[in-house]
Scaffold this motif. Structure first.
Motif, short mmCIF file in Angstrom:
data_model
loop_
_atom_site.label_atom_id
_atom_site.label_comp_id
_atom_site.label_asym_id
_atom_site.label_seq_id
_atom_site.Cartn_x
_atom_site.Cartn_y
_atom_site.Cartn_z
N SER A 92 0.85 -1.18 0.00
CA SER A 92 0.00 0.00 0.00
C SER A 92 0.89 1.23 0.00
O SER A 92 2.09 1.14 0.18
CB SER A 92 -0.90 0.02 1.24
N ASP A 93 0.28 2.40 -0.21
CA ASP A 93 1.11 3.59 -0.26
C ASP A 93 0.90 4.50 0.93
O ASP A 93 1.46 5.58 1.02
CB ASP A 93 0.83 4.37 -1.55
N TYR A 94 0.03 4.06 1.88
CA TYR A 94 -0.19 4.88 3.07
C TYR A 94 0.86 4.55 4.10
O TYR A 94 1.14 3.40 4.35
CB TYR A 94 -1.59 4.63 3.62
N PHE A 95 1.38 5.60 4.72
CA PHE A 95 2.46 5.35 5.68
C PHE A 95 2.10 5.86 7.06
O PHE A 95 1.22 6.69 7.24
CB PHE A 95 3.76 6.00 5.21
N GLY A 96 2.78 5.30 8.06
CA GLY A 96 2.64 5.76 9.43
C GLY A 96 4.03 5.92 10.01
O GLY A 96 5.01 5.75 9.31
N SER A 97 4.12 6.25 11.29
CA SER A 97 5.47 6.33 11.83
C SER A 97 5.69 5.27 12.92
O SER A 97 4.83 5.03 13.76
CB SER A 97 5.83 7.73 12.32
N LEU A 98 6.85 4.64 12.81
CA LEU A 98 7.20 3.55 13.70
C LEU A 98 7.84 4.12 14.96
O LEU A 98 8.82 4.85 14.88
CB LEU A 98 8.19 2.62 13.00
N VAL A 99 7.26 3.81 16.11
CA VAL A 99 7.85 4.26 17.37
C VAL A 99 7.94 3.08 18.32
O VAL A 99 7.28 2.06 18.13
CB VAL A 99 7.02 5.37 18.05
N TRP A 100 8.77 3.21 19.35
CA TRP A 100 8.90 2.15 20.33
C TRP A 100 8.33 2.63 21.64
O TRP A 100 8.54 3.78 22.03
CB TRP A 100 10.38 1.79 20.49
N ASP A 101 7.57 1.75 22.33
CA ASP A 101 6.91 2.18 23.56
C ASP A 101 7.75 1.97 24.81
O ASP A 101 7.34 2.29 25.91
CB ASP A 101 5.56 1.47 23.71
N GLY A 102 8.94 1.39 24.66
CA GLY A 102 9.81 1.24 25.84
C GLY A 102 9.61 -0.04 26.61
O GLY A 102 10.22 -0.24 27.65
N HIS A 103 8.75 -0.93 26.11
CA HIS A 103 8.52 -2.15 26.88
C HIS A 103 9.35 -3.33 26.39
O HIS A 103 10.40 -3.62 26.93
CB HIS A 103 7.04 -2.51 26.86
N SER A 104 8.89 -4.02 25.34
CA SER A 104 9.56 -5.24 24.91
C SER A 104 10.49 -4.96 23.74
O SER A 104 10.17 -4.17 22.86
CB SER A 104 8.51 -6.27 24.52
N SER A 105 11.62 -5.64 23.71
CA SER A 105 12.55 -5.43 22.60
C SER A 105 12.09 -6.15 21.33
O SER A 105 12.73 -6.09 20.30
CB SER A 105 13.95 -5.90 22.99
N LEU A 106 10.98 -6.88 21.40
CA LEU A 106 10.51 -7.64 20.23
C LEU A 106 9.46 -6.87 19.43
O LEU A 106 9.22 -7.15 18.27
CB LEU A 106 9.90 -8.97 20.68
N TYR A 107 8.80 -5.87 20.07
CA TYR A 107 7.68 -5.20 19.41
C TYR A 107 7.85 -3.68 19.34
O TYR A 107 8.50 -3.08 20.19
CB TYR A 107 6.38 -5.49 20.17
N ALA A 108 7.28 -3.10 18.30
CA ALA A 108 7.20 -1.64 18.20
C ALA A 108 5.79 -1.31 17.71
O ALA A 108 5.01 -2.21 17.42
CB ALA A 108 8.25 -1.11 17.24
N THR A 109 5.48 -0.03 17.62
CA THR A 109 4.14 0.38 17.21
C THR A 109 4.22 1.24 15.95
O THR A 109 5.08 2.10 15.84
CB THR A 109 3.49 1.22 18.34
N LEU A 110 3.32 0.97 15.01
CA LEU A 110 3.22 1.82 13.83
C LEU A 110 2.02 2.73 14.04
O LEU A 110 0.88 2.29 14.01
CB LEU A 110 3.04 0.98 12.56
N GLU A 111 2.30 4.01 14.28
CA GLU A 111 1.23 4.95 14.62
C GLU A 111 0.79 5.76 13.40
O GLU A 111 1.47 5.78 12.39
CB GLU A 111 1.72 5.92 15.70
N GLU A 112 -0.36 6.40 13.57
CA GLU A 112 -0.84 7.37 12.58
C GLU A 112 -1.11 6.76 11.22
O GLU A 112 -0.94 7.40 10.19
CB GLU A 112 0.16 8.54 12.43
#
Lengths: 275, 167
Positions: free
Chosen positions: A176-196
């Motif tokens: 797809s061509d829609y993008f978000g921004s990848l941020v880390w929530d500070g908890h697990s080193s295995l996961y991050a969040t794609l926001e927006e």
């Protein structure tokens, strides 16, 4: 006057405490962003040397798994080459090998220090300005993106890890061509969040997330992770996706620093436009 | 003189142990042992307070340079260096302990344990509070403080019990 001197002498530990406390606070506030100093970080050559010696030992751990990953990646790339060759033969267009492929180059570097335990994690590499590493370059390993270079000394550089609450990287759902921004929530080193990510983008659990190519640091299509789940964001118009990161930050060894030959041009242009 | 060499040696060992091994430990995604404050904890009772704070600041700063966190450990260990004497003399009286290093032998198990627990807890509390400066998640913060305190204490009691208890 005598009273004043006596006051200082009697309370001297407190004033010593105050002095060092203020220095620490100054350092904390001054260098607590992207702009770190070379002296007060692990790009400092004495400190990097210690890590380098220790890294020589620890780089042997996990070699088997790394080998496995490399083999898989190798196989994948070989397949891709075959497909591309076929397309090339079909189209006979000489243009295919231009821009997007030759625009990027890379430097292979070893990780000599890495942390995943803090809120703001950094990675130290054994290549520096002498080898062509510059601030702002993207870093990836065979599995996915790792971070962005933040400090460079002559022979070493420090990378802001994806696992750093200060870093945001532009990424999108593959295809797809829609993008978000990848941020880390500070908890697990295995996961991050794609926001927006806009609500109307279609995706499914297990879809691949790749870099968008909008920032100058990464080319389009580098693997970031896989969608693990999602939730609505507070303002309801966006999704926040939970991403299982492709790169294993607990076991980093060989990485590639990505050189975008047109990065300076792009950044200068963007800056000019912003002004 | 022998004392100074001993503490310098302890400093180097604790520094390398902390930055090369212990900083990589992250039990349950929460607990990291901070063994390096052992040095501040064990400085002889007659050490001037200003010197303890100075040692604390520079030790913290060096750890910071390794961790890329300028000021964080420095501030926490300056604070704990400042608090050391008040803490020590909270559990033993000034007459009882004019000289000598704090240990089970010199303070007794009860007093030393209490000193150790409060010292380590205060340090972890200060450190994680400073780290959370710009990022606040209270339950995780609390869990981190408590689990790191426990892990550090376990390590410290382990080391203390290894020492020969010569009379």
């Amino acid at each position: 006057m005598r009273n004043l001197i006596q006051f200082f002498v009697r309370n001297s530990p407190f004033f010593v405490f105050l002095l060092y406390g203020l220095i620490s606070l100054f350092l904390l506030i001054r260098f607590n962003s992207y702009h770190q100093s070379v002296f007060f970080s692990s790009a400092n050559s004495a400190i990097a040397e210690v890590y380098s010696v220790a890294g020589n030992v620890t780089s042997y751990f996990g070699l088997k798994q790394i080998n496995q990953d490399l083999l898989e990646r190798n196989g994948y790339l070989e397949k891709e080459i075959l497909v591309l060759k076929e397309q090339l033969r079909d189209q006979r267009s000489g243009d295919l090998m231009n821009d997007s492929i030759t625009k990027y180059d890379f430097i292979v570097a070893q990780v000599i220090n890495n942390s995943v335990t803090q809120l703001k994690n950094y990675i130290t590499l054994n290549k520096g300005s002498k080898e062509g590493v510059k601030v702002g370059m993207g870093v990836a390993d065979q599995n996915g993106i790792i971070g962005i270079v933040s400090v460079v000394s002559e022979h070493y550089s420090v990378v802001i890890s994806v696992l750093n609450t200060k870093l945001r990287i532009s990424a999108k759902v593959k295809g797809s061509d829609y993008f978000g921004s990848l941020v880390w929530d500070g908890h697990s080193s295995l996961y991050a969040t794609l926001e927006e990510l806009p609500r109307h983008v279609e995706f499914a659990k297990g879809d691949t997330i790749v870099t968008s190519g909008y920032s100058a640091a990464f080319p389009e299509g580098l693997p970031v992770g896989v969608i693990e789940g999602y939730s609505k964001q507070s303002n309801d118009n966006f999704y926040a996706l939970k991403i299982a990161l492709s790169a294993d930050f607990n076991r980093l060894n060989d990485v590639r620093v990505i050189i975008n030959k047109e990065q300076e041009e792009q950044l200068a242009l963007e800056k000019a436009a912003a002004n | 003189m022998r004392n100074i060499i001993y503490y310098l040696f302890l400093f180097v060992v604790l520094l390398l142990l902390q930055v090369l091994i212990l900083n990589n430990i992250h039990l349950g995604g929460l607990a990291t042992p901070f063994l390096y404050i052992w040095l501040l904890l064990k400085l002889p009772a007659e050490t001037p307070r200003g010197l303890i704070i100075t040692i604390g600041f520079f030790f913290g700063l060096i750890i910071d340079m390794f961790c890329n966190t300028p000021g964080m450990h420095a501030l926490a260990s300056t604070f704990i260096g400042f608090m050391r004497d008040p803490l020590l003399f909270l559990f033993v009286s000034n007459e009882e302990m004019k000289t000598g290093t704090p240990s089970i032998r010199t303070m007794g198990l009860g007093a030393f344990s209490r000193y150790l627990i409060v010292f380590v807890f205060l340090y972890c509390f200060a450190l994680y509070l400073i780290e959370a400066f710009s990022f606040f998640d209270f339950p995780t913060l609390l869990l981190k403080i408590i689990s790191s305190t426990i892990l550090t204490l376990l390590l410290m009691f382990g080391i203390e019990s290894l020492k020969p208890s010569y009379k």
